[in-house]
Design an enzyme around this catalytic site. Structure first.
Site, PDB file in Angstrom:
ATOM      1  N   TYR A 154       0.819  -1.294  -0.239  1.00 38.38           N
ATOM      2  CA  TYR A 154       0.028   0.209   0.089  1.00 38.38           C
ATOM      3  C   TYR A 154       1.030   1.078  -0.142  1.00 38.38           C
ATOM      4  CZ  TYR A 154      -3.561   3.632   1.648  1.00 38.38           C
ATOM      5  OH  TYR A 154      -4.424   4.567   1.751  1.00 38.38           O
ATOM      6  N   ASP A 249       9.150   3.046  -0.338  1.00 40.21           N
ATOM      7  CA  ASP A 249       8.294   3.739   0.481  1.00 40.21           C
ATOM      8  C   ASP A 249       8.507   3.159   2.069  1.00 40.21           C
ATOM      9  OD1 ASP A 249       6.036   4.199   1.853  1.00 40.21           O
ATOM     10  OD2 ASP A 249       4.628   3.583   0.278  1.00 40.21           O
ATOM     11  N   LYS A 277       4.423   9.231   8.659  1.00 37.90           N
ATOM     12  CA  LYS A 277       4.190   8.620  10.159  1.00 37.90           C
ATOM     13  C   LYS A 277       5.067   9.305  11.195  1.00 37.90           C
ATOM     14  CE  LYS A 277       1.832   4.786   8.076  1.00 37.90           C
ATOM     15  NZ  LYS A 277       0.349   4.750   8.508  1.00 37.90           N
TER      16      LYS A 277
HETATM   17  N1  PMP Z   1       2.654   4.031   2.370  1.00 37.29           N
HETATM   18  C1  PMP Z   1       2.830   3.135   3.205  1.00 37.29           C
HETATM   19  C2  PMP Z   1       3.724   2.246   3.365  1.00 37.29           C
HETATM   20  C3  PMP Z   1       1.637   3.418   4.071  1.00 37.29           C
HETATM   21  O1  PMP Z   1       1.593   2.449   5.148  1.00 37.29           O
HETATM   22  C4  PMP Z   1       0.992   4.461   4.179  1.00 37.29           C
HETATM   23  C5  PMP Z   1      -0.326   4.638   5.272  1.00 37.29           C
HETATM   24  N2  PMP Z   1      -0.475   3.706   5.870  1.00 37.29           N
HETATM   25  C6  PMP Z   1       1.033   5.592   3.058  1.00 37.29           C
HETATM   26  C7  PMP Z   1       2.000   5.076   2.106  1.00 37.29           C
HETATM   27  C8  PMP Z   1       0.191   6.604   3.007  1.00 37.29           C
HETATM   28  O2  PMP Z   1       0.191   7.329   3.944  1.00 37.29           O
HETATM   29  P1  PMP Z   1      -0.996   8.522   4.349  1.00 37.29           P
HETATM   30  O3  PMP Z   1      -1.966   7.667   4.996  1.00 37.29           O
HETATM   31  O4  PMP Z   1      -0.307   9.479   5.442  1.00 37.29           O
HETATM   32  O5  PMP Z   1      -1.335   9.273   3.210  1.00 37.29           O
END
Ligand code: PMP
Length: 436
Positions: A154, A249, A277
């Site tokens: 994700y 990511d 995060k």
């Molecule tokens: N990349 C990863 C690996 C994530 O876990 C998340 C959110 N859980 C995101 C991108 C997206 O971040 P946000 O919810 O702050 O848009």
């Protein structure tokens, strides 16, 4: 846990229920991010009143040991007093200017120090903004259109990533979302995590068309799945051979797997990195950055447009900088020890209850999978018994332990968790396993 506390956790969460009903009148599904709605596990989502350290209190006055920790940002627990003081001070100077502040430089310098591969960094307000912007840079740099992602990973909710996506998309059974134009989805190719050959095959079949491979180096979004030895190194080599950019990511793994993120721990150099995060310390911050030559494509130096009214917001930067300034190697040793305790305790309790359980863990991230065999990718994650997880979740919740409300998410520990919290969790789990 005291008897009173235990009893308090049972029964109907009446106030949460009323708020949930009211919320659904004005907010889709009553929540502002789908997985909060408890759809995968059933029951009433708890509305939270407050958090302190490793614990949260809901509006019905029940206290839980929290393993969601805002889905990862709270490496130092809820509401650390020193951080609150700094935020309070910062607020006195004004909350937003739309003009640069020194705080942004301090944050950027700190990020570069922790992750030297990030030569230039641009701050955003979410992880989604970071990943979608990184892809734009990669496409501009390579003059290619396609990207490769991995099934079950994700990367936020931008169109390009909602193809075979993990996290809430996987939980709700819509891994590829309606509303994503077919022409956009066609630009996103999916490979299998931990399978280098699947990447090689896509690269060969789409010569000179792939701009980037984007990967969660340690996956958090189909439950926790670590990389096999050599997998990410192999992906790096394939990218180099084909002129493809490698994007890590690290929205979850950044500052979670050690001060230098997964790239520091594994010694692999991505071209671009996405963060979120922990970098915001509980306030909305994302970031993308990497090779100077690539990041100099971003406006106003270069032509790749990306902007944000609240990007680099001084309050968010203050919260993030505080968090990044707490990072040292010792906290990761402590987190590893706590993670190992929790893992061993859960495995032992499951064994005694004769429940087949697999635990994947990397430091302070772990997922107990109700699965018959090892979980190494999307296909094996889908074999987990989500109904058993839902029962386990409810049984824990009733005993004052707030686990992620989905099988396909990581549990997050923080430096505020103590051995007492782990003990409480394991004794709750011992009983919960008998109700699975
Ligand atoms: N990349 C990863 C690996 C994530 O876990 C998340 C959110 N859980 C995101 C991108 C997206 O971040 P946000 O919810 O702050 O848009």
């Amino acid at each position: 846990m005291s008897i009173l506390r235990r009893l308090a956790a049972y029964g109907k969460p009446k106030r949460s229920q009323r708020l949930f009903e009211r919320a659904q009148q004005v907010i889709p599904g009553g929540v502002n991010s789908p997985v909060r709605a408890f759809k995968a596990v059933g029951g009433i989502p708890r509305f939270i009143h407050s958090g302190r350290g490793a614990e949260i209190k809901d509006v019905d006055g029940r206290i839980y040991v929290d393993y969601v920790m805002s889905w990862g940002p709270l490496l130092f627990g809820h509401a650390p007093r020193a951080q609150l003081r700094e935020i309070n001070d910062a607020v006195q100077h004004g909350t937003s200017f739309g003009a640069p502040t020194e705080l942004e430089i301090k944050m950027a310098e700190r990020v570069h120090k922790l992750m030297p591969n990030i030569e230039l960094v641009r701050f955003t307000s979410s992880g989604t903004e970071a990943t979608m912007s990184a892809i734009r840079v990669a496409r501009a740099a390579t003059k290619r259109g396609k990207i490769i992602k991995f099934a079950g990973c994700y990367h936020g909710h931008a169109d390009a990533f909602l193809v075979q996506a993990g996290s809430g998309a996987l939980t709700l059974g819509v891994p590829t979302s309606p509303g994503v134009p077919a022409s956009v989805a066609a630009q996103t190719l999916t490979a299998d995590y931990n399978d280098m050959r699947s990447v090689e095959q896509l690269a060969e079949a789409n010569l000179d068309q792939i701009a980037a491979v984007i990967v969660e180096p340690v996956v958090g979004n189909m439950g926790l799945i670590p990389p096999h030895k050599g997998f990410l190194e192999g992906v790096r080599t394939i990218c180099d051979r084909h002129g493809i950019l490698l994007i890590f990511d690290e929205v979850i793994s950044g500052f979670r797997m050690g001060p230098g993120g997964a790239q520091g721990a594994l010694g692999i150099k991505p071209d671009l990195t996405c963060l979120g995060k922990i970098i915001g310390g509980g306030l909305p911050v994302g970031a993308y950055g990497g090779r100077k030559d690539l990041m100099e494509l971003v406006a106003p130096v270069g032509p790749v447009y990306q902007a944000g009214t609240l990007s680099g917001n001084p309050i968010a930067m203050t919260a993030g900088l505080w968090a990044l300034n707490q990072i040292n190697t010792k906290i990761y040793k402590d987190l590893e020890r706590l993670g190992a305790l929790l893992e061993a305790g859960l495995l032992d309790a499951a064994k005694d209850a004769r429940v087949p359980l697999q635990i994947n863990r990397v430091g302070s991230l772990l997922t107990p999978f109700f699965a018959p065999g090892p979980v190494v990718d999307y296909r094996t994650a889908l074999q987990a018994d989500t109904k058993a997880y839902a029962r386990f979740f409810q049984a824990l919740l009733g005993r004052g332990v707030y686990a992620p409300p989905s099988q396909f998410e990581a549990w997050f520990l923080s430096t505020a968790h103590s051995e007492k919290h782990i003990d409480r969790t394991i004794s709750a789990a011992r009983k919960a396993f008998t109700e699975v």
